[in-house]
Enzyme design. Structure first.
Site, PDB file in Angstrom:
ATOM      1  N   GLN A 101       0.846  -1.205   0.000  1.00 50.72           N
ATOM      2  CA  GLN A 101       0.000   0.000   0.000  1.00 50.72           C
ATOM      3  C   GLN A 101       0.876   1.247   0.000  1.00 50.72           C
ATOM      4  O   GLN A 101       0.608   2.210  -0.723  1.00 50.72           O
ATOM      5  CB  GLN A 101      -0.926  -0.011   1.219  1.00 50.72           C
ATOM      6  N   ARG A 130       2.480   2.475  -3.304  1.00 52.68           N
ATOM      7  CA  ARG A 130       1.612   3.082  -4.316  1.00 52.68           C
ATOM      8  C   ARG A 130       1.821   4.591  -4.389  1.00 52.68           C
ATOM      9  O   ARG A 130       1.421   5.229  -5.366  1.00 52.68           O
ATOM     10  CB  ARG A 130       0.130   2.774  -4.016  1.00 52.68           C
ATOM     11  N   HIS A 131       2.433   5.156  -3.366  1.00 54.62           N
ATOM     12  CA  HIS A 131       2.724   6.595  -3.369  1.00 54.62           C
ATOM     13  C   HIS A 131       4.016   6.801  -4.147  1.00 54.62           C
ATOM     14  O   HIS A 131       5.115   6.657  -3.611  1.00 54.62           O
ATOM     15  CB  HIS A 131       2.773   7.115  -1.930  1.00 54.62           C
ATOM     16  N   ARG A 132       3.830   7.117  -5.438  1.00 58.23           N
ATOM     17  CA  ARG A 132       4.924   7.013  -6.415  1.00 58.23           C
ATOM     18  C   ARG A 132       5.944   8.129  -6.333  1.00 58.23           C
ATOM     19  O   ARG A 132       6.940   8.099  -7.034  1.00 58.23           O
ATOM     20  CB  ARG A 132       4.322   6.992  -7.823  1.00 58.23           C
ATOM     21  N   GLU A 152      14.655  -0.721  -0.458  1.00 59.34           N
ATOM     22  CA  GLU A 152      14.082  -1.747   0.410  1.00 59.34           C
ATOM     23  C   GLU A 152      15.046  -2.917   0.608  1.00 59.34           C
ATOM     24  O   GLU A 152      15.864  -3.217  -0.265  1.00 59.34           O
ATOM     25  CB  GLU A 152      12.759  -2.247  -0.228  1.00 59.34           C
ATOM     26  N   ARG A 206      16.578 -11.181  -2.171  1.00 65.04           N
ATOM     27  CA  ARG A 206      17.473 -11.908  -3.084  1.00 65.04           C
ATOM     28  C   ARG A 206      18.878 -11.953  -2.485  1.00 65.04           C
ATOM     29  O   ARG A 206      19.577 -12.937  -2.571  1.00 65.04           O
ATOM     30  CB  ARG A 206      17.545 -11.188  -4.432  1.00 65.04           C
ATOM     31  N   LEU A 258       7.951  17.283   1.309  1.00 61.04           N
ATOM     32  CA  LEU A 258       6.902  17.496   2.307  1.00 61.04           C
ATOM     33  C   LEU A 258       5.500  17.572   1.688  1.00 61.04           C
ATOM     34  O   LEU A 258       4.537  17.061   2.268  1.00 61.04           O
ATOM     35  CB  LEU A 258       7.206  18.775   3.104  1.00 61.04           C
ATOM     36  N   HIS A 260       0.389  14.607   1.295  1.00 60.84           N
ATOM     37  CA  HIS A 260      -0.649  13.938   0.506  1.00 60.84           C
ATOM     38  C   HIS A 260      -0.815  12.492   0.994  1.00 60.84           C
ATOM     39  O   HIS A 260      -1.937  12.011   1.196  1.00 60.84           O
ATOM     40  CB  HIS A 260      -0.251  13.988  -0.978  1.00 60.84           C
ATOM     41  N   ARG A 265      -3.628   8.310   4.188  1.00 63.98           N
ATOM     42  CA  ARG A 265      -3.380   7.124   5.015  1.00 63.98           C
ATOM     43  C   ARG A 265      -3.611   7.338   6.508  1.00 63.98           C
ATOM     44  O   ARG A 265      -3.533   6.368   7.280  1.00 63.98           O
ATOM     45  CB  ARG A 265      -1.953   6.609   4.774  1.00 63.98           C
TER      46      ARG A 265
HETATM   47  C1  FAD Z   1      -8.555   4.025   1.229  1.00 68.50           C
HETATM   48  C2  FAD Z   1      -7.760   3.642   0.010  1.00 68.50           C
HETATM   49  C3  FAD Z   1      -8.151   2.534  -0.746  1.00 68.50           C
HETATM   50  C4  FAD Z   1      -7.413   2.179  -1.885  1.00 68.50           C
HETATM   51  N1  FAD Z   1      -7.802   1.062  -2.605  1.00 68.50           N
HETATM   52  C5  FAD Z   1      -7.083   0.672  -3.685  1.00 68.50           C
HETATM   53  C6  FAD Z   1      -7.456  -0.495  -4.444  1.00 68.50           C
HETATM   54  O1  FAD Z   1      -8.421  -1.169  -4.138  1.00 68.50           O
HETATM   55  N2  FAD Z   1      -6.670  -0.845  -5.492  1.00 68.50           N
HETATM   56  C7  FAD Z   1      -5.584  -0.111  -5.887  1.00 68.50           C
HETATM   57  O2  FAD Z   1      -4.915  -0.461  -6.847  1.00 68.50           O
HETATM   58  N3  FAD Z   1      -5.220   1.012  -5.186  1.00 68.50           N
HETATM   59  C8  FAD Z   1      -5.936   1.415  -4.109  1.00 68.50           C
HETATM   60  N4  FAD Z   1      -5.546   2.528  -3.417  1.00 68.50           N
HETATM   61  C9  FAD Z   1      -4.374   3.283  -3.861  1.00 68.50           C
HETATM   62  C10 FAD Z   1      -4.793   4.591  -4.563  1.00 68.50           C
HETATM   63  O3  FAD Z   1      -5.572   4.325  -5.727  1.00 68.50           O
HETATM   64  C11 FAD Z   1      -3.538   5.389  -4.968  1.00 68.50           C
HETATM   65  O4  FAD Z   1      -2.774   4.654  -5.908  1.00 68.50           O
HETATM   66  C12 FAD Z   1      -2.649   5.684  -3.781  1.00 68.50           C
HETATM   67  O5  FAD Z   1      -3.410   6.181  -2.697  1.00 68.50           O
HETATM   68  C13 FAD Z   1      -1.583   6.725  -4.177  1.00 68.50           C
HETATM   69  O6  FAD Z   1      -2.228   7.945  -4.388  1.00 68.50           O
HETATM   70  P1  FAD Z   1      -1.661   9.002  -5.411  1.00 68.50           P
HETATM   71  O7  FAD Z   1      -1.562   8.405  -6.780  1.00 68.50           O
HETATM   72  O8  FAD Z   1      -2.497  10.231  -5.288  1.00 68.50           O
HETATM   73  O9  FAD Z   1      -0.234   9.276  -4.758  1.00 68.50           O
HETATM   74  P2  FAD Z   1       1.236   9.424  -5.412  1.00 68.50           P
HETATM   75  O10 FAD Z   1       1.594   8.227  -6.224  1.00 68.50           O
HETATM   76  O11 FAD Z   1       2.110   9.770  -4.261  1.00 68.50           O
HETATM   77  O12 FAD Z   1       1.092  10.621  -6.349  1.00 68.50           O
HETATM   78  C14 FAD Z   1       0.896  11.937  -5.831  1.00 68.50           C
HETATM   79  C15 FAD Z   1       0.221  12.753  -6.900  1.00 68.50           C
HETATM   80  O13 FAD Z   1       1.101  12.872  -8.012  1.00 68.50           O
HETATM   81  C16 FAD Z   1       0.354  12.836  -9.214  1.00 68.50           C
HETATM   82  N5  FAD Z   1       0.794  11.673 -10.004  1.00 68.50           N
HETATM   83  C17 FAD Z   1       1.716  10.745  -9.632  1.00 68.50           C
HETATM   84  N6  FAD Z   1       1.896   9.855 -10.614  1.00 68.50           N
HETATM   85  C18 FAD Z   1       1.076  10.224 -11.624  1.00 68.50           C
HETATM   86  C19 FAD Z   1       0.796   9.701 -12.913  1.00 68.50           C
HETATM   87  N7  FAD Z   1       1.407   8.621 -13.389  1.00 68.50           N
HETATM   88  N8  FAD Z   1      -0.111  10.327 -13.666  1.00 68.50           N
HETATM   89  C20 FAD Z   1      -0.749  11.420 -13.220  1.00 68.50           C
HETATM   90  N9  FAD Z   1      -0.540  11.979 -12.007  1.00 68.50           N
HETATM   91  C21 FAD Z   1       0.372  11.391 -11.218  1.00 68.50           C
HETATM   92  C22 FAD Z   1      -1.115  12.742  -8.827  1.00 68.50           C
HETATM   93  O14 FAD Z   1      -1.640  14.031  -8.740  1.00 68.50           O
HETATM   94  C23 FAD Z   1      -1.063  12.137  -7.455  1.00 68.50           C
HETATM   95  O15 FAD Z   1      -2.184  12.438  -6.654  1.00 68.50           O
HETATM   96  C24 FAD Z   1      -6.274   2.926  -2.284  1.00 68.50           C
HETATM   97  C25 FAD Z   1      -5.898   4.043  -1.514  1.00 68.50           C
HETATM   98  C26 FAD Z   1      -6.615   4.403  -0.387  1.00 68.50           C
HETATM   99  C27 FAD Z   1      -6.163   5.586   0.420  1.00 68.50           C
END
Ligand code: FAD
Length: 299
Positions: free
Chosen positions: A86, A89-91, A97, A101, A197, A202, A207
């Protein structure tokens, strides 16, 4: 993985879950760095945004976020692999990590505390809520512990470390990168995590929210507790304008406007033949309506 002695008694670390931790390694910048960067765009001629706190609050409330990206935090985190899935997913973070391996995975597995074992929620398909009989909790706890132990034993067998009653000649020589595939996602991993920050805020917004899974919420809460003191003005504004702010949909606005005229929900409903008709008028689903009602404590 890091020895416990590095973490215990270290004020920069917070223990979480059964074997995890979050540590603050370093930060770059402070509240003043945000103000300094923001002033570049306003120039010396602008007098109205002189005061640091006021300027930071203005930036957060108007989503003028690029000055906030001037600051960074570097964290040391140990969490179960399913929580890492999880977090990652914040890219916008830079991370490194632990390698399964290169090194052997540890025998540390997350098993939830009794009070955190709950049944599937009936209203939220992604969550848990309510209570279950103590005996069922105990069985769930036992299954989770047993699977972790059994799989770790099989992992050791694959690595050729333990004959476990098997013919060791059949398994010796399996690489660490293949052997780890039998480990459950409750196995702990460890990483360094660096993020600016703005993007960290975000992450914390998403979270620390009650909709996030409990296990990542405790990670986010620990990050907040460690990083907040380094940027007190920025986080004060974030709490006020982002974390505790609510967004109101077009349909919710229609209902809220009518309620501001002084009528209660019950009184408004009386103008319709049924709740369905009432909800149709505002374009709200039953779930959206119940959510709004709870958020605004509407009667
Ligand atoms: C309660 C909850 C439930 C969730 N359930 C699921 C689920 O069931 N399945 C699942 O796969 N994920 C799930 N997620 C993950 C969610 O969909 C997001 O991938 C995750 O929260 C990261 O958010 P973000 O993309 O805004 O953040 P970051 O990756 O940190 O990105 C920050 C911001 O940068 C911008 N950004 C970054 N990369 C791109 C890009 N490639 N294109 C355009 N803009 C970009 C966007 O504005 C984004 O908001 C869940 C998240 C939460 C909080």
């Amino acid at each position: 993985m890091t020895k416990a002695i590095d973490v215990e008694g270290n004020p920069s670390y917070i223990r979480i879950l059964d074997h995890g931790f979050v540590g603050l390694i370093d930060t770059m910048g402070d509240d003043h760095a945000i103000v300094q960067a923001a002033r570049v765009s306003y120039g010396s001629g602008t007098k109205s945004v002189r005061e640091d706190r006021g300027l930071i609050r203005y930036l957060l409330s108007h989503r003028h976020t690029s000055p906030i990206e001037m600051c960074e935090a570097k964290l040391h985190i140990k969490i179960p692999i399913f929580v890492m899935r999880q977090l990652v997913r914040h890219r916008t973070a830079s991370l490194n990590e632990y390698s399964g391996r290169y090194s052997e995975m540890t025998d540390e597995f997350y098993v939830p505390a009794f009070e955190d074992i709950k049944p599937q929620s009936t209203t939220n398909k992604q969550g848990r809520s309510g209570e279950m009989p103590g005996l069922e909790k105990e069985r769930a706890h036992n299954i989770m512990s047993r699977i972790a132990t059994e799989n770790y034993n099989e992992y050791q067998i694959l690595l050729g470390k333990d004959d476990g009653g098997y013919n060791i000649a059949d398994v010796v020589g399996v690489s660490r990168e293949l052997a780890r595939t039998v480990l459950p996602v409750s196995n702990y991993t460890e990483l360094y995590w660096k993020q600016d920050l703005h993007n960290l805020m975000h992450l914390l917004k998403l979270r620390t929210d009650s909709h996030a899974q409990y296990e990542i919420r405790v990670v986010a809460d620990a990050i907040y507790n460690l990083v907040q003191p380094k940027f007190p003005l920025a986080f004060e504004a974030w709490v006020d304008y982002v974390r505790d702010a609510v967004s109101v949909s077009r349909m919710e606005q229609l209902l809220l406007k009518d309620l501001l005229q002084g009528k209660s929900v019950q009184q408004l409903m009386q103008d319709y033949n049924s709740q369905t008709e009432f909800l149709e008028h505002y374009g709200l689903s039953k779930r959206e309506f119940e959510d709004l009602r709870a958020r605004w404590q509407l009667n």
